[in-house]
Design a protein around this motif. Structure first.
Motif, PDB file in Angstrom:
ATOM      1  N   TYR A  28       0.632  -1.104  -0.023  1.00  0.00           N
ATOM      2  CA  TYR A  28      -0.193   0.111  -0.019  1.00  0.00           C
ATOM      3  C   TYR A  28       0.958   1.231   0.126  1.00  0.00           C
ATOM      4  O   TYR A  28       0.746   2.296  -0.787  1.00  0.00           O
ATOM      5  CB  TYR A  28      -0.971  -0.012   1.215  1.00  0.00           C
ATOM      6  CG  TYR A  28      -1.911  -1.226   1.104  1.00  0.00           C
ATOM      7  CD1 TYR A  28      -2.798  -0.898   0.095  1.00  0.00           C
ATOM      8  CD2 TYR A  28      -1.932  -2.080   1.901  1.00  0.00           C
ATOM      9  CE1 TYR A  28      -3.983  -2.142   0.100  1.00  0.00           C
ATOM     10  CE2 TYR A  28      -2.905  -3.060   1.769  1.00  0.00           C
ATOM     11  CZ  TYR A  28      -3.948  -3.007   0.796  1.00  0.00           C
ATOM     12  OH  TYR A  28      -4.770  -4.033   0.661  1.00  0.00           O
ATOM     13  N   ARG A  35      -1.301   4.897  -7.094  1.00  0.00           N
ATOM     14  CA  ARG A  35      -2.769   5.101  -6.811  1.00  0.00           C
ATOM     15  C   ARG A  35      -3.350   6.547  -6.904  1.00  0.00           C
ATOM     16  O   ARG A  35      -4.307   6.721  -7.251  1.00  0.00           O
ATOM     17  CB  ARG A  35      -3.169   4.572  -5.591  1.00  0.00           C
ATOM     18  CG  ARG A  35      -3.036   2.951  -5.262  1.00  0.00           C
ATOM     19  CD  ARG A  35      -3.391   2.415  -4.145  1.00  0.00           C
ATOM     20  NE  ARG A  35      -2.467   2.900  -2.887  1.00  0.00           N
ATOM     21  CZ  ARG A  35      -3.208   2.850  -1.614  1.00  0.00           C
ATOM     22  NH1 ARG A  35      -4.294   2.461  -1.485  1.00  0.00           N
ATOM     23  NH2 ARG A  35      -2.406   3.317  -0.846  1.00  0.00           N
ATOM     24  N   PRO A  39      -5.456   6.164 -10.398  1.00  0.00           N
ATOM     25  CA  PRO A  39      -6.212   5.036  -9.523  1.00  0.00           C
ATOM     26  C   PRO A  39      -7.160   4.086 -10.482  1.00  0.00           C
ATOM     27  O   PRO A  39      -7.288   3.001 -10.130  1.00  0.00           O
ATOM     28  CB  PRO A  39      -7.194   6.162  -8.957  1.00  0.00           C
ATOM     29  CG  PRO A  39      -7.282   7.318 -10.029  1.00  0.00           C
ATOM     30  CD  PRO A  39      -5.792   7.438 -10.483  1.00  0.00           C
ATOM     31  N   TYR A  42      -5.057   0.647 -11.007  1.00  0.00           N
ATOM     32  CA  TYR A  42      -4.809  -0.056 -10.087  1.00  0.00           C
ATOM     33  C   TYR A  42      -5.792  -1.133  -9.701  1.00  0.00           C
ATOM     34  O   TYR A  42      -6.789  -0.729  -9.404  1.00  0.00           O
ATOM     35  CB  TYR A  42      -4.533   0.789  -8.845  1.00  0.00           C
ATOM     36  CG  TYR A  42      -4.163   0.271  -7.411  1.00  0.00           C
ATOM     37  CD1 TYR A  42      -2.804  -0.304  -7.157  1.00  0.00           C
ATOM     38  CD2 TYR A  42      -5.136  -0.091  -6.390  1.00  0.00           C
ATOM     39  CE1 TYR A  42      -2.603  -0.774  -5.798  1.00  0.00           C
ATOM     40  CE2 TYR A  42      -4.927  -0.699  -5.320  1.00  0.00           C
ATOM     41  CZ  TYR A  42      -3.434  -1.019  -4.821  1.00  0.00           C
ATOM     42  OH  TYR A  42      -3.247  -1.645  -3.826  1.00  0.00           O
ATOM     43  N   ASN A  44      -6.578  -4.056  -6.754  1.00  0.00           N
ATOM     44  CA  ASN A  44      -6.296  -5.014  -5.670  1.00  0.00           C
ATOM     45  C   ASN A  44      -6.887  -6.232  -5.816  1.00  0.00           C
ATOM     46  O   ASN A  44      -8.020  -6.240  -5.548  1.00  0.00           O
ATOM     47  CB  ASN A  44      -6.450  -4.324  -4.423  1.00  0.00           C
ATOM     48  CG  ASN A  44      -6.026  -5.124  -3.055  1.00  0.00           C
ATOM     49  OD1 ASN A  44      -5.646  -6.262  -3.206  1.00  0.00           O
ATOM     50  ND2 ASN A  44      -6.192  -4.424  -1.924  1.00  0.00           N
TER      51      ASN A  44
END
Length: 305
Positions: A28, A35, A39, A42, A44
């Motif tokens: 992170y 990010r 954004p 990205y 996760n």
């Protein structure tokens, strides 16, 4: 070195919206800049690394340039089958980042220490393996990986030991980088975190030193030309001596330019105690004092030959 990786990745994503970052719920703080700037690029994927590689393969087939990030104990080790079948079989342009390679997660024990990642990947076709040793090599390795139309694994040790290059290096696929010119009786070839150790010992024995940012492929002709005046070689790596840099050097030189080679790395054992990274290096005989005890007699033997 991790900062150089994060910076190059963010810059590449800003230039090219096809560059996507996939992470398995890691990194992170490392990706704060990414990010913030990109954004929408990205992803996760959560604690589902095998699925993450499948997603990256699908994105690559759709024209994207995925970068898959994880701890090297998980990427590539946990996801080896997916790398082999989903990515390498299809020859897709996916870049894999294995962070914390070697013994740097020393306090977390054998489950998070990774000394077999290179060995796992070397037999798999169509994938390049890079092991940069400082920020300059990392930046050059990232530029290669993100412009290469095939799979790449980039091995990254989390412990940053400082730069070894005064100027940004130019990487040529499969070639060594000479860091020190010395007498050519013995040459030291090191990769990753072991570069500083190699340079320190070379000062004592007046040996030549090469960095090996590329583990696979190795350019056999360029390798033979680089070490051709040496009588013997020493390889140094924070990886198993089985199927790592030392093995790759032996195989590349065996037919055209065979040389005695002392392989220094991690032996056939797990860590038995927990502690700092320096503690783990001592336990496995990779600290400067332990390496010196092995290299100096070897060098003296071949210097006198």
């Amino acid at each position: 070195m991790r900062a150089a990786f994060s910076r190059e990745l963010a810059n590449a994503a800003a230039r090219d919206e096809r560059v996507l970052l996939l992470t398995g719920d890691h990194g992170y703080a490392l990706f704060d800049e990414f990010r913030k700037a990109c954004p929408g690029q990205y992803i996760n994927a959560g604690v589902a690394e095998q699925n993450m590689v499948g997603v990256a393969a699908g994105l690559a087939k759709a024209g994207f340039r995925p970068v898959v990030y994880g701890l090297s104990a998980f990427v590539p080790v946990r996801v080896l089958e997916q790398i082999k079948i989903d990515v390498c079989y299809e020859q897709l342009p996916v870049t894999f980042i294995g962070d914390g390679a070697g013994l740097v997660y020393s306090t977390l024990g054998a489950s998070h220490q990774s000394f077999e990642d290179i060995a796992c990947l070397r037999p798999i076709p169509h994938i390049d393996i890079l092991s940069p040793g400082d920020a300059g090599e990392m930046a050059a390795a990232m530029n290669f990986a993100l412009g290469h139309d095939a799979p790449v694994y980039l091995r990254m040790g989390k412990a940053d030991l400082g730069n070894v290059h005064r100027q940004p290096p130019v990487l040529r696929r499969g070639e060594l980088l000479q860091l020190r010119r010395g007498r050519h009786a013995v040459g030291l070839v090191a990769t990753g975190s072991m570069l500083k150790t190699a340079l320190a010992i070379a000062d004592e024995i007046d040996a030549s030193v090469w960095s090996a940012p590329w583990i696979k492929p190795l350019d056999e002709q360029a390798l033979a030309a680089a070490v051709g005046r040496c009588k013997a070689l020493v390889s140094l790596e924070e990886h198993s001596v089985a199927a790592g840099l030392g093995s790759a050097l032996l195989e590349a030189l065996s037919l055209t330019h065979p040389l005695p080679l002392l392989r220094i790395g991690i032996g056939q054992r797990f860590s038995s105690t927990c502690g700092s990274h320096a503690h783990a290096l001592r336990e496995h005989g990779l600290d400067l004092a332990s390496v010196r005890e092995r290299v100096l007699p070897f060098a003296a033997r071949w210097s006198a030959a």
